[in-house]
Structure formats: structure tokens, C-alpha cells
Design a protein around this motif. Structure first.
Motif, PDB file in Angstrom:
ATOM      1  N   UNK B 105      48.181  24.752  25.563  1.00  0.00           N
ATOM      2  CA  UNK B 105      47.660  23.390  25.392  1.00  0.00           C
ATOM      3  C   UNK B 105      47.563  22.623  26.711  1.00  0.00           C
ATOM      4  N   UNK B 106      48.006  23.246  27.819  1.00  0.00           N
ATOM      5  CA  UNK B 106      48.022  22.548  29.097  1.00  0.00           C
ATOM      6  C   UNK B 106      46.639  21.985  29.420  1.00  0.00           C
ATOM      7  N   UNK B 107      46.620  20.750  29.857  1.00  0.00           N
ATOM      8  CA  UNK B 107      45.354  20.139  30.243  1.00  0.00           C
ATOM      9  C   UNK B 107      44.618  19.492  29.082  1.00  0.00           C
ATOM     10  N   UNK B 108      45.105  19.629  27.853  1.00  0.00           N
ATOM     11  CA  UNK B 108      44.463  18.965  26.725  1.00  0.00           C
ATOM     12  C   UNK B 108      45.305  17.769  26.286  1.00  0.00           C
ATOM     13  N   UNK B 109      44.796  17.042  25.293  1.00  0.00           N
ATOM     14  CA  UNK B 109      45.537  15.884  24.811  1.00  0.00           C
ATOM     15  C   UNK B 109      46.801  16.265  24.055  1.00  0.00           C
ATOM     16  N   UNK B 128      51.045  26.785  38.165  1.00  0.00           N
ATOM     17  CA  UNK B 128      50.074  26.450  37.111  1.00  0.00           C
ATOM     18  C   UNK B 128      49.237  25.220  37.473  1.00  0.00           C
ATOM     19  N   UNK B 129      49.784  24.336  38.304  1.00  0.00           N
ATOM     20  CA  UNK B 129      49.035  23.142  38.677  1.00  0.00           C
ATOM     21  C   UNK B 129      48.915  22.116  37.568  1.00  0.00           C
ATOM     22  N   UNK B 130      49.723  22.259  36.511  1.00  0.00           N
ATOM     23  CA  UNK B 130      49.648  21.302  35.407  1.00  0.00           C
ATOM     24  C   UNK B 130      50.748  20.249  35.463  1.00  0.00           C
ATOM     25  N   UNK B 131      51.447  20.190  36.574  1.00  0.00           N
ATOM     26  CA  UNK B 131      52.621  19.312  36.598  1.00  0.00           C
ATOM     27  C   UNK B 131      52.540  18.314  37.741  1.00  0.00           C
ATOM     28  N   UNK B 132      53.291  17.236  37.601  1.00  0.00           N
ATOM     29  CA  UNK B 132      53.445  16.275  38.684  1.00  0.00           C
ATOM     30  C   UNK B 132      54.840  16.475  39.256  1.00  0.00           C
ATOM     31  N   UNK B 133      54.961  16.746  40.559  1.00  0.00           N
ATOM     32  CA  UNK B 133      56.304  16.925  41.117  1.00  0.00           C
ATOM     33  C   UNK B 133      57.139  15.663  40.921  1.00  0.00           C
ATOM     34  N   UNK B 340      48.129  14.583  34.062  1.00  0.00           N
ATOM     35  CA  UNK B 340      47.011  14.163  33.221  1.00  0.00           C
ATOM     36  C   UNK B 340      47.388  13.202  32.111  1.00  0.00           C
ATOM     37  N   UNK B 341      48.501  12.498  32.254  1.00  0.00           N
ATOM     38  CA  UNK B 341      48.899  11.500  31.261  1.00  0.00           C
ATOM     39  C   UNK B 341      48.758  10.117  31.895  1.00  0.00           C
ATOM     40  N   UNK B 342      48.583   9.075  31.073  1.00  0.00           N
ATOM     41  CA  UNK B 342      48.486   7.724  31.626  1.00  0.00           C
ATOM     42  C   UNK B 342      49.750   7.358  32.400  1.00  0.00           C
ATOM     43  N   UNK B 343      49.582   6.479  33.364  1.00  0.00           N
ATOM     44  CA  UNK B 343      50.707   6.142  34.228  1.00  0.00           C
ATOM     45  C   UNK B 343      51.873   5.551  33.434  1.00  0.00           C
ATOM     46  N   UNK B 344      51.535   4.728  32.439  1.00  0.00           N
ATOM     47  CA  UNK B 344      52.590   4.080  31.659  1.00  0.00           C
ATOM     48  C   UNK B 344      53.463   5.120  30.970  1.00  0.00           C
ATOM     49  N   UNK B 345      52.812   6.194  30.522  1.00  0.00           N
ATOM     50  CA  UNK B 345      53.553   7.236  29.830  1.00  0.00           C
ATOM     51  C   UNK B 345      54.481   7.966  30.808  1.00  0.00           C
ATOM     52  N   UNK B 346      53.949   8.236  32.005  1.00  0.00           N
ATOM     53  CA  UNK B 346      54.778   8.863  33.033  1.00  0.00           C
ATOM     54  C   UNK B 346      55.978   7.997  33.372  1.00  0.00           C
ATOM     55  N   UNK B 347      55.722   6.709  33.518  1.00  0.00           N
ATOM     56  CA  UNK B 347      56.814   5.803  33.869  1.00  0.00           C
ATOM     57  C   UNK B 347      57.891   5.834  32.792  1.00  0.00           C
ATOM     58  N   UNK B 348      57.450   5.849  31.534  1.00  0.00           N
ATOM     59  CA  UNK B 348      58.389   5.852  30.418  1.00  0.00           C
ATOM     60  C   UNK B 348      59.227   7.124  30.436  1.00  0.00           C
ATOM     61  N   UNK B 349      58.546   8.261  30.681  1.00  0.00           N
ATOM     62  CA  UNK B 349      59.257   9.534  30.706  1.00  0.00           C
ATOM     63  C   UNK B 349      60.240   9.563  31.876  1.00  0.00           C
TER      64      UNK B 349
END
Lengths: 314, 462
Positions: B105-109, B128-133, B340-349
């Protein structure tokens, strides 16, 4: 003269129109037929033919972890698997597994079907019992057998110990593991095979038996001369399906042994799974899948060529 | 034939179109329901002046059993501790299974916001390049990572950069049955430390109680790696893959064979219990008194201590007599932020990840599972101190980690083919358990291991 030629011409044009109408008609019925076929063509296309072509394509490449192709290697994947001791071992195990499971499954089911086909009181009960393993999923059945095979609290080892014998590492001893998995598989497949064979037995016309009775034929003579020949189409179907199933065994391996000990139970489908989803080598996994496909195709073709001759269709 | 093909393509197109429009429709629906939710929320907000709808964070994890219970409790306490973020923890099966699902599912919603992945998945996650360090968030937030356990920092930072957030970490330890030790006339407070002592103890135990085997080693590649590291041996060359991409195995024949020899000695003494690759059966055998010692992750310690009808001892991982103990490699998993997620979601995580590092939570986690606290100040928490009073064994796992010498060997191997390598070593170990020739099993395993490394490098186009 002119009248004549006009008549011929009109006759020709009539024929032409007729031809065209016939062509249109044929086209129409072809389209209609295709429309009826479309749902299955689409479904087969999306879920069978496309994956099949894609698998063949992938088998010529190396891939990254997400299955994207990276390097074209031609036949290298095929050459690798045929020189790899692990794959050769899994081929050997698969053939042994087929040999262990198919004849025994069919024989036991046939025996059960014949005794359950006798018109006695309470047969209905036994028919239900004999076919009951069909209602159990592979996962549930495997977990059940996992407990029977358990080295510490398993019933099988308890029984052996009761008789003063040494406990057996059913799933850890390479001499026993494939047998243990085969027993599990036979137990699981009996239900389905039994049901199909019983259905076949019941569709044999009773007048055959009646005339045999009049001739004074004995039980085993009737079994050999009437039951088995009349059942042969069903038997043929059952054997073909069981062989294909045995080649595609996965669930019980995953739960019982994970391909161990020493790859002894690493059947082809499990080996494909491991290659693709543990090792992320989709290329060589695809090559193995293609080999399996060709194997099953050959086996089935051979059966139709040689087995079907002996089959008696009514 | 051509017509057929055209028709087929047309059919396919229709099918795909139908699928996508359906997807769009259902997406629209969820959008609707979401906006409904928002309006409903703003309605209530007007009334009670509550803030906006909670930011949802999807968290895929692989914690089953006691770990899942402990993790769910932590997630719940986080959700209750604030009203901005809602973390949904979803169990996705074992690490392998979760990783397979994620790759699909990487790269999809459908991809989660964050995922827990085992230590040997580190390299394939980065590739994989699907992650943010994680380092990006650390820098942006000015977060201090130096509070973490040193050995954990060693494992998870590559060239000084954190790609993932360490979370659950464990090391292998030796569990032993203290009652059986006493019955065999051994000192239950002085567990064997070397391979040779383990063999001797096994003989004594089997002699005192013929129904009990001395020692069990699950055929598990991770334990093989740990037994190597404890001798100071590398798994892969190029400093365990830390300085460059590995091209072959890193251990020497002597180091590798010592483990095989050790096992074979015990098999010949008939003091070895073979449970194959099945760890659950091994633990069950230990609890039932069939075997007196076994190696396993410290993450099981709480389970084992709670369920054993006898006194359980926990000891350091054994090593060959002629080698110094070098220590163990961090096992377990870390948390990855998905791209590939919205910034707000990243901040929350990110906020949730920081919450997991706090001493209170780490203390609770350590005591509830046996994973150790990655934040050493957790050991000063009251809940940990109380638990140590009751179960001093829990402390051994921490001591072992803190006594580990930092080196390339104990930093652990880094490569994407390690899962495959583990399978190869498991097969070789099983061969020895079942009385196979050491030399043959060893040579075959090394050859396959090297071939796997070569293949993995070739697949990356190197």
C-alpha cells in the motif's frame, strides 16, 4: 437479352444483399455472444491472464522490495533455481508429498464412500461425520493438528510414551515432518473427496446391480465390474483435483512447519511465498511460479492423455 | 482475433473505470461524512468552545499477546491525555507480514501514518524511499535524542542521522530453571556463562533428572547473529555494512563453527532439546519442565516469569570460553514516519512518538513486557523500582545491554537481505540438531549466504 442481364444483375445484387445481411447477422450474434462472455473474460483477464503474463515478465528480471523491476537478467533466474539445492529439494519434497497424499486420500475416501453408500440404518449420521472435515478451514485444521503434534503436550507423543516408546519430534525431525504434514492433508482432503465420490456412487443406475443380482454376481464382483467402471469419471475428476491441490499446498505448511526442518517440507508454493515475501526476490519467485505452472499443466495433460482412456463415460 | 483483443481491452477499460468511479464515489462519501463530522463538531464547538476535530494518526504495529495489551494501554492513555490527536493502533500481524502489507500500500492513501518495523528492516525501509527520516522532525523541533540509551543510539543512527524512532528494544538472554539447577546440585545464583559451562550444566541436569534436557536453542537466525556478536564477530563484511555495502559474510570460519560445534556437543551428550524453529513450543517445553535452559528475547521475560510454576532465572547470553564477552545487538523494532501525508498528520504522529519516549511510559512499557526502556531515566520511575523488588530478573536484561562494548559487531549487521540470511542459518542449525555433518552444513550455509548477498546487490543494480 437486356431483360436477361437485368435479371441476372438483380439476382447478383440480391445475393450480395443477402450475403451482407448474413454477415451482419453473424456479426450481431458474435457480438451478442461476446457480451455474454464479457463478464468472465474481464474477470479472467484481470485476475488470471494479466497476473500470468506479468509473472512471466517478472521472471526475467531482478526486483526491489516493492516488486519494481530493476535489472534484466534473461534466463538467469531460471538457471539459478535449477542449480539451487533449496529449490531442487522443494521439487523433490513436492513430488513426495503428492505421492504420499493423493493415492491414500483417494483410497480412504473411496472406501468410506462405498461403506457409507450401503443402505443401512444410521448411514446418514456417518455420511455427515465422514464429510465433516470439509467444513473446517485449513487454518483451523492445521492448528488442531499442531496441538496433536506438540512435543510437550501433544496427544500423539503421550500415546507413544504410554506404550513405552520414545517421543517423536513430528514437526522437527526431517524424517517425520513431511509425513506429519501429509497425514494432516489427507485428513483435511478426505471430506471433499468422500462427498464427490459418494455423489458419483449414488448416480449409478440401480438396474445395473439388479441385473447383476439376477445373474448371481457376488459383492466384490459387482464392485469390480460395475461400481468402479461406472465411477471412473468421478474418480478421474477426484484424482486430477487432488493432484493439483497437492501441488498447491500452502496453508498447512505455513502453520505447521514454515517449510522446516531443513527445508524438508518447503513445498513449491511455500517456497514461492518465501522467496517473494520474505526475501523480496520477486524475480526468482516468479520463475518458480512459472515452473510450477508448467508442471501442473504437464501433469494434467498427461492424465488426460493416459488416464482418460480408462474412463468410462455413460 | 484483433477484434477480440479490442473488445477485451474495452471490457478491461470499462471494468477499471467502474472500479475507479466506485472508489471515487466512496471517497466522496467519506469526505461527506467527514465534513458532516466537522460541522457537527463545530456545532458543539460553538456551544462548548471545544477545538477542531481530532487529527487521526494510523499506527501499524506488530505487538501480539502481552505486548499488544501494554501498547493498547499506552495508546489509550495518550488519546486521553490530550484532545488534539487520536491515535488508532492497528495490529498487522508479525513484522514480516506488516512489512509485506506496507509494501503493497506504500504511496497510496491506505498507507498508515507510522509503522513499527523490525531492526533488520531498517535498510529496506530506507531504500524504499517511502519514509521521512525522523531526523527532520528532531531538527525542526529541537528535540534532544541524547537522553536515549547509548547502545540504541548506536544501532539506529546511521552517520549520525536517525531514520526512525527507536521504540521497543530487546536483547537475547538465557532463561533457566532455578529449581532444576538446585536439584542437580548447581548454584542457581551462578548461571553458566560460557558454552563449555552450559554443556557441563546440561550434563549435570540430565543426570539428576533423566526426563529433563539441559538446553534448547531455537533455530532462529536472530539468535545466531547474537551468538556471533557476543564473540565480537561481524555478520557482514565492510564493518557489518556500516561503512559500505556488504559484499560477503563477516565472520571467520572459527567463529561461525564454534556455535555449530557447541550445539553438536550437546546433541551428542543427549542434553539438547530440539524444538526446531518453533519458539512457542520451546517456551512451553521449558514451562513444563522438559528443558532447563533456553535462549530467547528478553521481551518474553514477563510472560515466562508469570507463567512458570518454578523460579525462573535470567542470565547473560553465553560465549565461547576462549573469547571475551563482547555483548549483544539491539533487537526489536522502531517507528517509521511514512512519506506523503499532510503535515498536520506528521506533526501529530511526531507528538505521539515523543510521548512514547517519556520516562513514565517507558517504565510502564519495560515492566509490562520485558522490552527495556530506551530512555534510561525510566529506571528511576517508581513503577520500575517496585517491579525490580518483585522480579529482580528483569534487571539482568538491562545490565547485559549496559555492559555491552560498543563496536561494529554489537552495532549489528545492516543489509536488506538479512531476513533471507536468517532462514539460511536456521536450516543449517536444524541440520546439526538432527545429527548432520557440521562441515557440510556450515559450508552450504556460507555459500548460500554469500549468494544471497550477491543477489541482493545485483538487484539494486550494483
Amino acid at each position: 437479352m437486356s431483360m436477361n442481364s437485368v435479371a441476372i444483375r438483380s439476382h447478383e445484387s440480391m445475393e450480395l444483399i443477402f450475403e451482407q445481411a448474413k454477415k451482419r447477422q453473424r456479426m450481431k450474434s458474435w457480438i451478442k455472444g461476446m457480451l455474454f462472455l464479457l463478464p468472465s473474460i474481464v474477470l479472467f483477464g484481470v485476475f488470471l491472464f494479466y497476473p500470468l503474463l506479468r509473472t512471466i515478465y517478472l521472471s526475467f528480471f531482478l526486483t526491489d522490495a516493492s516488486g519494481e523491476t530493476t535489472v534484466f537478467v534473461g534466463w538467469q533466474n531460471y538457471m539459478n533455481i535449477f542449480t539451487s539445492p533449496i529449490f531442487l529439494q522443494s521439487m523433490k519434497s513436492t513430488f513426495l508429498f503428492v505421492l504420499y497424499t493423493v493415492p491414500i486420500t483417494v483410497f480412504i475416501s473411496l472406501f468410506l464412500a462405498i461403506i457409507a453408500n450401503e443402505k443401512l440404518k444410521g448411514t446418514g449420521f456417518f455420511r455427515t461425520i465422514f464429510s465433516s472435515s470439509m467444513g473446517i478451514s485449513v487454518a483451523a485444521a492445521s492448528v488442531f493438528w499442531l496441538y496433536l503434534f506438540n512435543p510437550t503436550m501433544g496427544v500423539l507423543n503421550r500415546i507413544l510414551e504410554f506404550f513405552g516408546m520414545d517421543a517423536i519430534g513430528w514437526l522437527t525431525n526431517p524424517d517425520w515432518a513431511l509425513l506429519a504434514v501429509s497425514v494432516t492433508t489427507i485428513w483435511m482432503n478426505i471430506g471433499f473427496t468422500f462427498l464427490i465420490l459418494l455423489g458419483g456412487l449414488q448416480s449409478i443406475d440401480s438396474y445395473l446391480y439388479e441385473s447383476a443380482d439376477i445373474d448371481g454376481a457376488g459383492y466384490f464382483y459387482k464392485l469390480r465390474r460395475i461400481t468402479i467402471p461406472m465411477l471412473s469419471p468421478t474418480l478421474f475428476f477426484v484424482v486430477t483435483v487432488t493432484i493439483i491441490n497437492a501441488f498447491q499446498t500452502f496453508g498447512q505448511i505455513d502453520i505447521l512447519t514454515q517449510g522446516g526442518p531443513q527445508n524438508e517440507t518447503n513445498l513449491i508454493v511455500y517456497s514461492i511465498y518465501r522467496e517473494a515475501f520474505v526475501n523480496y526476490q520477486f524475480g526468482s519467485a516468479s520463475a518458480q511460479a512459472v515452473v510450477l505452472f508448467i508442471l501442473i499443466l504437464l501433469m494434467t495433460a498427461l492424465q488426460f492423455k493416459f488416464g482418460e482412456r480408462k474412463v468410462h463415460y455413460q | 482475433m484483433k477484434k477480440l483483443f479490442v473488445l477485451l481491452m474495452l471490457g478491461l477499460l470499462l471494468f477499471v473505470a467502474a472500479c475507479s468511479s466506485e472508489g471515487a464515489a466512496s471517497e466522496g462519501e467519506t469526505d461527506d461524512s467527514e465534513s458532516n463530522g466537522t460541522t457537527a463538531n463545530t456545532d458543539t464547538a460553538e456551544e462548548s468552545s471545544e477545538p477542531q476535530e481530532k487529527q487521526v494518526v494510523t499506527f501499524w504495529h506488530s505487538m501480539g499477546g502481552a505486548g499488544q495489551e501494554a501498547l493498547n494501554a499506552i495508546v489509550e492513555s495518550y488519546n486521553n491525555s490530550q484532545d488534539k490527536v487520536q491515535v488508532n493502533a492497528e495490529y498487522q500481524g508479525s513484522y514480516d507480514e506488516a512489512l509485506t502489507k506496507f509494501n503493497a500500500v506504500a504511496g497510496t492513501d491506505s498507507a498508515p501514518t507510522m509503522i513499527q518495523t523490525f531492526e533488520i528492516g531498517t535498510m529496506s525501509m530506507i531504500n524504499s524511499g517511502n519514509i521521512v527520516p525522523i531526523q527532520e522532525f528532531v531538527d525542526a523541533d529541537g528535540y534532544d535524542m541524547s537522553g536515549l540509551e547509548e547502545n540504541i543510539v548506536n544501532y539506529y543512527s546511521l552517520d549520525g542521522e536517525f531514520y526512525s524512532m527507536p521504540f521497543n528494544s530487546s536483547t537475547p538472554v538465557m532463561y533457566y530453571n532455578k529449581d532444576a539447577f538446585e536439584a542437580a546440585g548447581l548454584d542457581p545464583e551462578a548461571p553458566p556463562e560460557t558454552f563449555e559451562e552450559v554443556e557441563a550444566a546440561g550434563r549435570a541436569i540430565a543426570e539428576a533428572n533423566p526426563d529433563m534436557k539441559g538446553f534448547a536453542l531455537q533455530a532462529y537466525g536472530w539468535l545466531w547473529e547474537q551468538l556471533l556478536a557476543n564473540q565480537g564477530a561481524l555478520l557482514l563484511n565492510n564493518d557489518n555494512g556500516r561503512t559500505n555495502t556488504p559484499t560477503e559474510i563477516g565472520w571467520t570460519e572459527e567463529e561461525g563453527k564454534s556455535i555449530f560445534q557447541w550445539v553438536e556437543n550437546m546433541v551428542n551428550d543427549e542434553t539438547f532439546a530440539n524444538y526446531g524453529t518453533n519458539g512457542d513450543n520451546m517456551v512451553a517445553g521449558f514451562l513444563a519442565g522438559d528443558v532447563a535452559m533456553f535462549l530467547q528475547s528478553s521481551a518474553s521475560s514477563r510472560d515466562v516469569i508469570d507463567n512458570a510454576p518454578f523460579e525462573v532465572g535470567i542470565a547473560f547470553l553465553p560465549h565461547p570460553e576462549d573469547k571475551e564477552r563482547s555483548g549483544v545487538v539491539i533487537g526489536g523494532a522502531s517507528l517509521w514516519m511514512i512519506d506523503g501525508k499532510p503535515e498536520a498528520e506528521h506533526e501529530a504522529a511526531w507528538d505521539f512518538m515523543k510521548y512514547l519516549q517519556t520516562p513514565e511510559i517507558q517504565g510502564q512499557w519495560h515492566v509490562g513486557t520485558g522490552y527495556f526502556a530506551i530512555n534510561p531515566s525510566a529506571y528511576d520511575e517508581q513503577v520500575v523500582i517496585d517491579a525490580y523488588e518483585e522480579m529482580p530478573q528483569l534487571q539482568v536484561t538491562v545490565d547485559q545491554l549496559q555492559e555491552t562494548q560498543s563496536s561494529y559487531a554489537t552495532q549489528g549487521g545492516l543489509m536488506d537481505m538479512i531476513p533471507q540470511g536468517r532462514k539460511i542459518m536456521e536450516t543449517a542449525l536444524e541440520t546439526v540438531y538432527n545429527g548432520g555433518e557440521i562441515d557440510e552444513a556450515y559450508d552450504a550455509a556460507v555459500e548460500q549466504f554469500n549468494a544471497a548477498i550477491e543477489q541482493a546487490n545485483a538487484a539494486r543494480g550494483e
